[in-house]
Design an enzyme around this catalytic site. Structure first.
Site, PDB file in Angstrom:
ATOM      1  N   GLU A  18      -6.693   4.967   8.062  1.00 54.23           N
ATOM      2  CA  GLU A  18      -6.425   6.382   7.764  1.00 54.23           C
ATOM      3  C   GLU A  18      -7.663   7.037   7.169  1.00 54.23           C
ATOM      4  O   GLU A  18      -7.941   8.205   7.412  1.00 54.23           O
ATOM      5  CB  GLU A  18      -5.211   6.488   6.823  1.00 54.23           C
ATOM      6  CG  GLU A  18      -3.916   6.272   7.595  1.00 54.23           C
ATOM      7  CD  GLU A  18      -2.800   5.619   6.810  1.00 54.23           C
ATOM      8  OE1 GLU A  18      -2.869   5.589   5.567  1.00 54.23           O
ATOM      9  OE2 GLU A  18      -1.861   5.120   7.451  1.00 54.23           O
ATOM     10  N   ASN A  43       0.873  -1.184   0.000  1.00 58.33           N
ATOM     11  CA  ASN A  43       0.000   0.000   0.000  1.00 58.33           C
ATOM     12  C   ASN A  43       0.906   1.229   0.000  1.00 58.33           C
ATOM     13  O   ASN A  43       1.502   1.571   1.022  1.00 58.33           O
ATOM     14  CB  ASN A  43      -0.894  -0.031   1.245  1.00 58.33           C
ATOM     15  CG  ASN A  43      -1.758   1.211   1.360  1.00 58.33           C
ATOM     16  OD1 ASN A  43      -1.820   2.031   0.436  1.00 58.33           O
ATOM     17  ND2 ASN A  43      -2.426   1.364   2.494  1.00 58.33           N
ATOM     18  N   GLY A  99       2.591   2.582  10.938  1.00 56.48           N
ATOM     19  CA  GLY A  99       3.551   3.687  10.797  1.00 56.48           C
ATOM     20  C   GLY A  99       4.265   4.052  12.082  1.00 56.48           C
ATOM     21  O   GLY A  99       4.872   5.113  12.177  1.00 56.48           O
ATOM     22  N   GLU A 145      -5.348  -4.580  10.818  1.00 56.29           N
ATOM     23  CA  GLU A 145      -4.325  -3.546  10.979  1.00 56.29           C
ATOM     24  C   GLU A 145      -4.603  -2.758  12.255  1.00 56.29           C
ATOM     25  O   GLU A 145      -5.405  -1.807  12.237  1.00 56.29           O
ATOM     26  CB  GLU A 145      -4.351  -2.576   9.792  1.00 56.29           C
ATOM     27  CG  GLU A 145      -3.985  -3.202   8.463  1.00 56.29           C
ATOM     28  CD  GLU A 145      -3.370  -2.167   7.508  1.00 56.29           C
ATOM     29  OE1 GLU A 145      -2.299  -2.444   6.976  1.00 56.29           O
ATOM     30  OE2 GLU A 145      -3.949  -1.085   7.328  1.00 56.29           O
ATOM     31  N   SER A 171       3.518  -1.740  10.533  1.00 50.94           N
ATOM     32  CA  SER A 171       4.965  -1.776  10.776  1.00 50.94           C
ATOM     33  C   SER A 171       5.619  -3.100  10.369  1.00 50.94           C
ATOM     34  O   SER A 171       6.500  -3.607  11.076  1.00 50.94           O
ATOM     35  CB  SER A 171       5.291  -1.437  12.239  1.00 50.94           C
ATOM     36  OG  SER A 171       4.876  -0.122  12.523  1.00 50.94           O
ATOM     37  N   HIS A 203      -9.543   1.457   5.167  1.00 54.21           N
ATOM     38  CA  HIS A 203      -8.247   1.659   5.817  1.00 54.21           C
ATOM     39  C   HIS A 203      -8.417   2.617   6.992  1.00 54.21           C
ATOM     40  O   HIS A 203      -9.182   3.566   6.911  1.00 54.21           O
ATOM     41  CB  HIS A 203      -7.222   2.210   4.812  1.00 54.21           C
ATOM     42  CG  HIS A 203      -5.829   2.132   5.358  1.00 54.21           C
ATOM     43  ND1 HIS A 203      -5.349   3.053   6.261  1.00 54.21           N
ATOM     44  CD2 HIS A 203      -4.837   1.239   5.153  1.00 54.21           C
ATOM     45  CE1 HIS A 203      -4.109   2.717   6.583  1.00 54.21           C
ATOM     46  NE2 HIS A 203      -3.769   1.618   5.933  1.00 54.21           N
ATOM     47  N   LYS A 220       0.103   4.252  -0.284  1.00 47.83           N
ATOM     48  CA  LYS A 220      -0.555   5.444   0.292  1.00 47.83           C
ATOM     49  C   LYS A 220      -0.334   6.644  -0.626  1.00 47.83           C
ATOM     50  O   LYS A 220      -0.309   6.482  -1.839  1.00 47.83           O
ATOM     51  CB  LYS A 220      -0.066   5.676   1.727  1.00 47.83           C
ATOM     52  CG  LYS A 220      -0.193   4.403   2.579  1.00 47.83           C
ATOM     53  CD  LYS A 220      -0.010   4.611   4.044  1.00 47.83           C
ATOM     54  CE  LYS A 220      -0.181   3.294   4.784  1.00 47.83           C
ATOM     55  NZ  LYS A 220      -0.081   3.409   6.218  1.00 47.83           N
TER      56      LYS A 220
END
Ligand code: 13P
Length: 253
Positions: free
Chosen positions: A97, A9, A173, A167, A213, A95, A11
């Site tokens: 985010e 991904n 991250g 996730e 991560s 996701h 992003k």
């Protein structure tokens, strides 16, 4: 069970030219993709460049998001058909985010999942708890709710066409991945819920990926953890070398 699935991904990283060169690097490093399915999710603007860069290789393409309508006055949105015609076989939905920063609700994500599936895309449905939710002991409840709502409009015999990505928000991250034990347990809960919703046969078809991560140094342990059917990789998918080293962990299992 299908082959393990490793998704990069990207992003919001890379211009089309940069994406082309990264995809070329990955393509060159993956002369023969065996024993693992590899999918890249570049930004929309780079889909066509990456499609060209991958031509002739069995590396798949995914959108990072999708809207549920076929067309219309929806400024800034992309339809499932547009993704299909750009070469995508997959699309990431839900996701964290997008949930956190863009305010997407479980219901919103459910509509996207239904539309993607109806158009012939394989949704990669992301779920995961925040650190606070984990500390409160509500991880199972949270991922259960996210899944139930997102899968509400899906018929039982289509559930197996959906890939799930666990996730945990606190692992994305941050350099702090969930442990193999934490991951295996969450994946077990997800599989149990899929069985409840769709029966054993369909539930066994969905791959459950871990994301958060993932790095070349931890990918081997994560890939070997029970119940892990693949990985969803963010930062480490932005360099061909590190992404290839993660993919190779599955080839050598
Ligand atoms: P990182 O691998 O950068 O933690 O991101 C994970 C992720 O969000 C993949 O979708």
């Amino acid at each position: 069970m299908a082959l393990p699935l490793v998704v990069g991904n990207w992003k919001m990283h890379g211009t089309p030219a940069e994406a082309f060169s990264l995809a070329r690097g990955i393509r060159t490093g993956l002369k023969r993709v065996q024993g693992v399915e590899v999918v890249l999710a570049p930004p929309f603007t780079s889909l066509s460049a990456v499609y060209k860069a991958l031509r002739g290789r069995s590396i798949g393409l995914a959108g990072q998001n999708v809207f549920w309508q076929e067309q219309g006055a929806f400024t800034g949105e992309i339809s499932p058909k547009m993704l299909l015609e750009s070469g995508c076989g997959f699309v990431i939905v839900g996701h964290s985010e997008r949930r956190r920063i863009l305010g997407e609700s479980d219901q919103f994500i459910g509509k996207k999942t239904v539309a993607a599936l109806a158009a012939g895309l394989r949704p990669i449905l992301c779920v995961g708890e925040t650190l606070q939710e984990r500390r409160q002991g509500s991880t199972r409840k949270i991922i259960g709710r996210q899944l139930r709502v997102a899968l509400k409009g899906i018929t039982k015999n289509a559930i197996g066409k959906i890939e799930i990505a666990y996730e945990p928000v606190w692992a994305i991250g941050t350099g702090r991945n969930a442990t193999p034990d934490q991951i295996s347990l969450a994946h077990q809960w997800i599989r149990e819920l899929l069985r409840k919703l769709a029966g054993n046969e369909q539930a066994a078809k969905s791959r459950i990926l871990y994301g958060g991560s993932v790095r070349p140094e931890n990918a081997g342990d994560l890939a070997r953890a029970p119940e892990v059917n693949g990985l969803l990789v963010g930062g480490a998918s932005l360099k061909a070398e590190s992404f290839l080293s993660i993919v190779n962990q599955f080839i050598s299992i």
